[in-house]
Scaffold this active site. Structure first.
Site, PDB file in Angstrom:
ATOM      1  N   GLN A 252     -15.445 -13.363  -9.038  1.00  0.00           N
ATOM      2  CA  GLN A 252     -15.581 -13.882 -10.392  1.00  0.00           C
ATOM      3  C   GLN A 252     -15.603 -12.752 -11.419  1.00  0.00           C
ATOM      4  O   GLN A 252     -16.159 -11.684 -11.172  1.00  0.00           O
ATOM      5  CB  GLN A 252     -16.847 -14.720 -10.510  1.00  0.00           C
ATOM      6  CG  GLN A 252     -16.840 -15.985  -9.676  1.00  0.00           C
ATOM      7  CD  GLN A 252     -15.866 -17.024 -10.178  1.00  0.00           C
ATOM      8  OE1 GLN A 252     -15.502 -17.033 -11.361  1.00  0.00           O
ATOM      9  NE2 GLN A 252     -15.420 -17.903  -9.289  1.00  0.00           N
ATOM     10  N   TYR A 282     -10.294 -23.189  -0.047  1.00  0.00           N
ATOM     11  CA  TYR A 282      -9.976 -22.090  -0.971  1.00  0.00           C
ATOM     12  C   TYR A 282     -11.212 -21.192  -1.060  1.00  0.00           C
ATOM     13  O   TYR A 282     -11.662 -20.819  -2.143  1.00  0.00           O
ATOM     14  CB  TYR A 282      -9.593 -22.606  -2.360  1.00  0.00           C
ATOM     15  CG  TYR A 282      -8.564 -23.717  -2.377  1.00  0.00           C
ATOM     16  CD1 TYR A 282      -7.194 -23.445  -2.364  1.00  0.00           C
ATOM     17  CD2 TYR A 282      -8.962 -25.054  -2.423  1.00  0.00           C
ATOM     18  CE1 TYR A 282      -6.252 -24.478  -2.395  1.00  0.00           C
ATOM     19  CE2 TYR A 282      -8.029 -26.086  -2.450  1.00  0.00           C
ATOM     20  CZ  TYR A 282      -6.673 -25.790  -2.437  1.00  0.00           C
ATOM     21  OH  TYR A 282      -5.753 -26.819  -2.468  1.00  0.00           O
ATOM     22  N   GLU A 305      -9.191 -20.163   3.839  1.00  0.00           N
ATOM     23  CA  GLU A 305      -8.620 -19.300   2.809  1.00  0.00           C
ATOM     24  C   GLU A 305      -7.287 -18.765   3.342  1.00  0.00           C
ATOM     25  O   GLU A 305      -7.175 -18.421   4.514  1.00  0.00           O
ATOM     26  CB  GLU A 305      -9.576 -18.147   2.495  1.00  0.00           C
ATOM     27  CG  GLU A 305      -9.002 -17.001   1.689  1.00  0.00           C
ATOM     28  CD  GLU A 305      -8.503 -17.415   0.329  1.00  0.00           C
ATOM     29  OE1 GLU A 305      -7.376 -17.024  -0.024  1.00  0.00           O
ATOM     30  OE2 GLU A 305      -9.236 -18.126  -0.384  1.00  0.00           O
ATOM     31  N   ASP A 357     -12.478 -24.984  -4.365  1.00  0.00           N
ATOM     32  CA  ASP A 357     -12.391 -24.129  -5.550  1.00  0.00           C
ATOM     33  C   ASP A 357     -10.942 -23.657  -5.657  1.00  0.00           C
ATOM     34  O   ASP A 357     -10.625 -22.507  -5.365  1.00  0.00           O
ATOM     35  CB  ASP A 357     -13.349 -22.937  -5.405  1.00  0.00           C
ATOM     36  CG  ASP A 357     -13.299 -21.986  -6.599  1.00  0.00           C
ATOM     37  OD1 ASP A 357     -12.827 -22.401  -7.675  1.00  0.00           O
ATOM     38  OD2 ASP A 357     -13.724 -20.827  -6.439  1.00  0.00           O
ATOM     39  N   CYS A 384     -11.422 -24.203 -12.801  1.00  0.00           N
ATOM     40  CA  CYS A 384     -11.292 -23.316 -13.959  1.00  0.00           C
ATOM     41  C   CYS A 384     -10.258 -23.825 -14.946  1.00  0.00           C
ATOM     42  O   CYS A 384      -9.921 -23.116 -15.895  1.00  0.00           O
ATOM     43  CB  CYS A 384     -10.947 -21.896 -13.512  1.00  0.00           C
ATOM     44  SG  CYS A 384      -9.419 -21.773 -12.550  1.00  0.00           S
TER      45      CYS A 384
END
Length: 426
Positions: A252, A282, A305, A357, A384
């Site tokens: 992040q 993810y 992932e 995510d 996001c």
């Protein structure tokens, strides 16, 4: 209306993507660097059948929420082509920025999810407390970025891109970067054409990662390949927990973001069943999988992932939970589970939570429907992009889930970006 026309516009609303809305000659006009309620002078840059784009030149009647731009080189007084990008809300009071982001989120849900939401955008200080060490230094929303990408053009200029272009703009300040990254960025003098990523992990030391541009030069194509250098591994911290991550890998951006989202996920989900199979999709290096592990005790936990090095880090970061770290595209993993899971596994999944995510583009219909097919009792969606989130929530609703809660967080102050955590229940 034609490209090049200079027009006076009454700005009436905000749209997704950091632009504002006006109307002229029957067309919707999207223009940056403005505010609802303002009258501005703008130059038309592009005209389509039902809308146009323009660039703001001058404020004729300012909103009371307009402020001196946090990045002076991006101010409306600077020529549009010379304004650096990345701070498209930098001229707006912080409280109004958050209200506008909430409005965009609400309108996205009205349009794409088919369900209204009542949501406000909170800052990290509202979640972690104003005295939290990673919050104190960013009270005005500046100096929060622990990761910054700069570009180097063919003439050796180093800087961010100009807003909505690939033109490199040399700058005299980086007000959104941490002070340490800003100092390194301003000291850069030369580099090969390409990109420079500046990263400041938890130890406070800034790393510079150079990414030269690819070349189609025939001589380069037949030259020996350079020796592969293993990426540096750095440590990030959330509370008392440490995460190993490649210096150039994903983490992040806001210094308080990981802690804020970790707390948000924990608060949204509460205690989880230990007699269940929980999925983290993810998953990166395991930030949210660790939260699931803490909430679920000794439950079965799988994180997925597509980037192999991130998965390898996740396996180590989640070692205490005995988590399975899978390197795979999420859609392919879900297809495999759906075809191979027996009745016991499926029963475990129905008692579990699926957390996802996804990238800014969202998960998409196929992934949503595959998650729904596995039948997790709840889905936690960290997003996001408000439009991608709303669209995917609409898909979940069509697949038998309903939105049971949503919270939004301002983890990109002075830009239009906003993070949200939505929970859906089967």
């Amino acid at each position: 209306m034609q490209s090049g026309d200079v027009v006076d516009l009454d700005v009436t609303g905000v749209a997704h993507g950091g632009v504002f809305v006006a109307r002229e000659e029957g067309l919707v006009v999207f223009v940056p660097d403005a505010l609802p309620g303002e009258r501005i002078r703008a130059r038309v840059t592009d005209v389509k059948k039902s809308f146009a784009r323009a660039e703001a030149l001058e404020v004729l009647d300012a909103s009371p929420d307009r402020r001196a731009h946090v990045w002076s080189q991006a101010d409306i007084s600077v020529a549009p082509g010379a304004r650096p990008g990345g701070a498209d809300f930098g001229h707006i009071a912080l409280s109004r920025q958050r209200a506008l982001k909430a409005q965009v989120l609400r309108e996205a849900f009205d349009r794409f999810a088919g369900t209204p939401v009542d949501v406000a955008v909170r800052g990290p200080e509202d979640v972690l407390g104003a005295d939290h060490p990673v919050v104190r230094d960013s009270e005005d929303g500046s100096h929060y970025r622990t990761r910054v990408s700069l570009h180097v053009d063919g003439e050796g200029r180093i800087g961010p891109y100009a807003a909505r272009s690939h033109t490199v703009i040399p700058v005299e300040a980086h007000p959104l970067a941490t002070p340490e990254i800003e100092a390194v960025a301003l000291a850069l003098r030369s580099a090969p054409e390409g990109r420079i990523d500046l990263v400041q992990p938890a130890d406070g030391r800034v790393r510079s990662i150079r990414r030269p541009a690819r070349t189609a030069d025939r001589r380069r194509r037949f030259a020996p390949k350079p020796e592969r250098v293993e990426p540096e591994v750095v440590t990030e911290r959330v509370g008392d927990r440490e995460f190993q991550v490649d210096a150039g890998g994903f983490w992040q951006v806001h210094r308080a973001a990981a802690a804020t989202l970790d707390r948000a996920v924990r608060d949204a989900l509460g205690e989880l069943s230990s007699d269940a199979w929980h999925l983290d999709l993810y998953g990166g290096v395991g930030l949210f999988a660790a939260a699931l592990g803490d909430l679920a005790g000794h439950a079965r936990l799988t994180t997925v992932e597509s980037e192999p090095r991130a998965t390898a880090h996740a396996e180590r970061n989640l070692e205490e939970f005995g988590a399975e770290a899978v390197t795979a595209r999420v859609d392919r993993f879900l297809t495999r589970v759906s075809s191979q899971a027996g009745s016991f596994d499926r029963e475990m999944l129905t008692r579990g939570v699926t957390l996802l995510d996804p990238p800014r583009s969202g998960a998409g219909r196929d992934v949503v429907e595959a998650i729904a097919d596995l039948g997790s009792s709840r889905v936690a969606y960290v997003a996001c992009d408000p439009v991608a989130l709303a669209r995917d929530v609409g898909y979940f609703r069509g697949a038998g889930y309903e939105l049971s809660g949503i919270q939004a967080y301002d983890l990109f102050p002075h830009s239009h970006h906003v993070e949200a955590v939505a929970v859906l229940t089967r």
